[in-house]
Design an enzyme around this catalytic site. Structure first.
Site, short mmCIF file in Angstrom:
data_model
loop_
_atom_site.label_atom_id
_atom_site.label_comp_id
_atom_site.label_asym_id
_atom_site.label_seq_id
_atom_site.Cartn_x
_atom_site.Cartn_y
_atom_site.Cartn_z
N THR A 183 -9.19 2.55 -0.72
CA THR A 183 -10.08 2.77 0.43
C THR A 183 -11.49 2.44 -0.03
OG1 THR A 183 -8.70 4.57 1.23
CG2 THR A 183 -10.93 4.45 2.11
N LYS B 154 -9.08 2.00 8.77
CA LYS B 154 -8.90 3.20 7.94
C LYS B 154 -10.05 4.18 8.16
CE LYS B 154 -7.93 5.85 4.33
NZ LYS B 154 -6.81 6.73 4.18
N LYS C 240 -15.29 11.40 1.13
CA LYS C 240 -15.48 9.99 0.75
C LYS C 240 -15.30 9.09 1.98
CE LYS C 240 -13.14 6.16 -1.41
NZ LYS C 240 -12.05 5.61 -2.18
#
Ligand code: NAD
Length: 293
Positions: A93, A168, A243
């Site tokens: 990611t 995402k 994050k």
């Protein structure tokens, strides 16, 4: 069967590399951690001595690394040694800008790259039931799809390079915001004298329903078994949610998008993480809301 270099054998990568080896691929694995390398070897991979050693002669490189700078640095090292026919699949990611820069750098060398971040945690990585959201050309997607299918239950083409990362971060921004909204609703219900189970029974079949409520209920003893029933251990760590929310906030700034709910969720998770709760499952944020007088 493919000759695959797998770089990054942490919580997620170890299970994913093992699934590729189990599927019969020749997997040359590398991680900076010797312990991770031993685990990969026990799972049927060949331990490489460096990223270059893993990638030499590989037709496919899969990366599962912490953040954009790790992916960019590993790609800088590997691109010169890869044959032009090689395919890079980055499952980490990372930010959209770096994902596109990596794809552009690959293209200038005649290489093909896709960003393919995942939804699903450590258990899904081990079980081979991840969801992959893939950014890249149709040709690149067609090449990556069969390999990703051996590590997941769904492989979806999101669009051009960077679109997988965009999907995402947008998905996880919804998750962060809806978890926070679900937690505050349970906390308010409690302060109003409404039983948590009764509220769950109503909201889970009403318009307040969401994945955060019915699949991942943040209240212990209510709904299906979730990390809340295990004192918020395991699951999806607060630090990882933070994050992803930071990536969404940075992307929104870059794109000029207004994300009031995502920004607020980022602030609340920032504070929860700073208070020392980064390792707890992200649904544990309900504790701060329940505690407030
Ligand atoms: P992790 O920290 O457990 O693993 C990362 C691994 O990369 C470590 O073993 C580290 O030693 C290795 N590494 C770092 N730099 C390296 C380098 N230059 N060369 C070789 N190895 C290197 O992280 P994780 O939980 O496995 O997550 C990996 C990625 O997946 C992250 O981008 C994360 O955001 C994403 N992700 C994680 C989860 C989850 O539940 N853990 C879920 C979805 C997505």
């Amino acid at each position: 069967m493919a000759r695959i270099a797998f770089i990054g054998l942490g919580n997620m990568g170890s299970g994913m590399a093992a699934n590729l080896a189990r599927a019969g691929h020749d997997v040359r694995a590398f991680d900076l951690s010797a312990e991770a390398l031993d685990r990969a070897q026990a799972a049927g991979c060949t331990a490489a001595t460096s990223a270059i050693d893993a990638a030499t002669g590989a037709d496919t490189v899969v990366t599962m690394l912490p953040a954009g700078q790790h992916v960019a640095s590993v790609c800088d090292t590997l691109f010169p040694v890869l044959p032009a026919s090689a395919l890079l699949i980055d499952c980490s990611t990372i930010d959209v800008v770096t994902a596109r820069q990596v794809a552009d750098a690959a293209a200038t060398r005649g290489l093909t790259a896709v960003d393919a971040p995942v939804s699903g945690g450590i258990a899904a990585a081990a079980a081979g039931t991840l969801t992959f959201m893939v950014g890249g050309s149709q040709d690149a997607f067609t090449r990556a799809q069969p390999i990703l299918a051996q590590m997941g239950k769904a492989v979806i083409h999101a669009g051009a390079n960077g679109a997988g990362q965009a999907a995402k971060m947008c998905n996880n921004m919804i998750l962060g915001a809806t978890m926070l909204a679900t937690c505050e609703a349970f906390a308010l219900a409690e302060k109003l004298g409404l039983d948590a189970q009764a509220f769950y029974d109503i909201a889970s079949v009403s318009s307040g329903q969401s994945w955060s409520m019915t699949t991942y209920c943040p209240v212990p003893g209510v709904g299906p078994t979730t990390p809340a029933d295990n004192d918020y251990q395991g699951g999806f760590a607060t630090a990882l949610m933070l994050k992803d929310l930071r990536l969404a906030v940075a992307a929104a700034h870059g794109a000029g998008a207004d994300i009031p709910m995502g920004s607020r969720a980022a602030e609340r998770y920032e504070a929860f993480d700073a208070a020392g709760h980064g390792r707890l499952d992200f649904s544990a944020i309900i504790r701060t809301l329940r505690a407030k007088a």
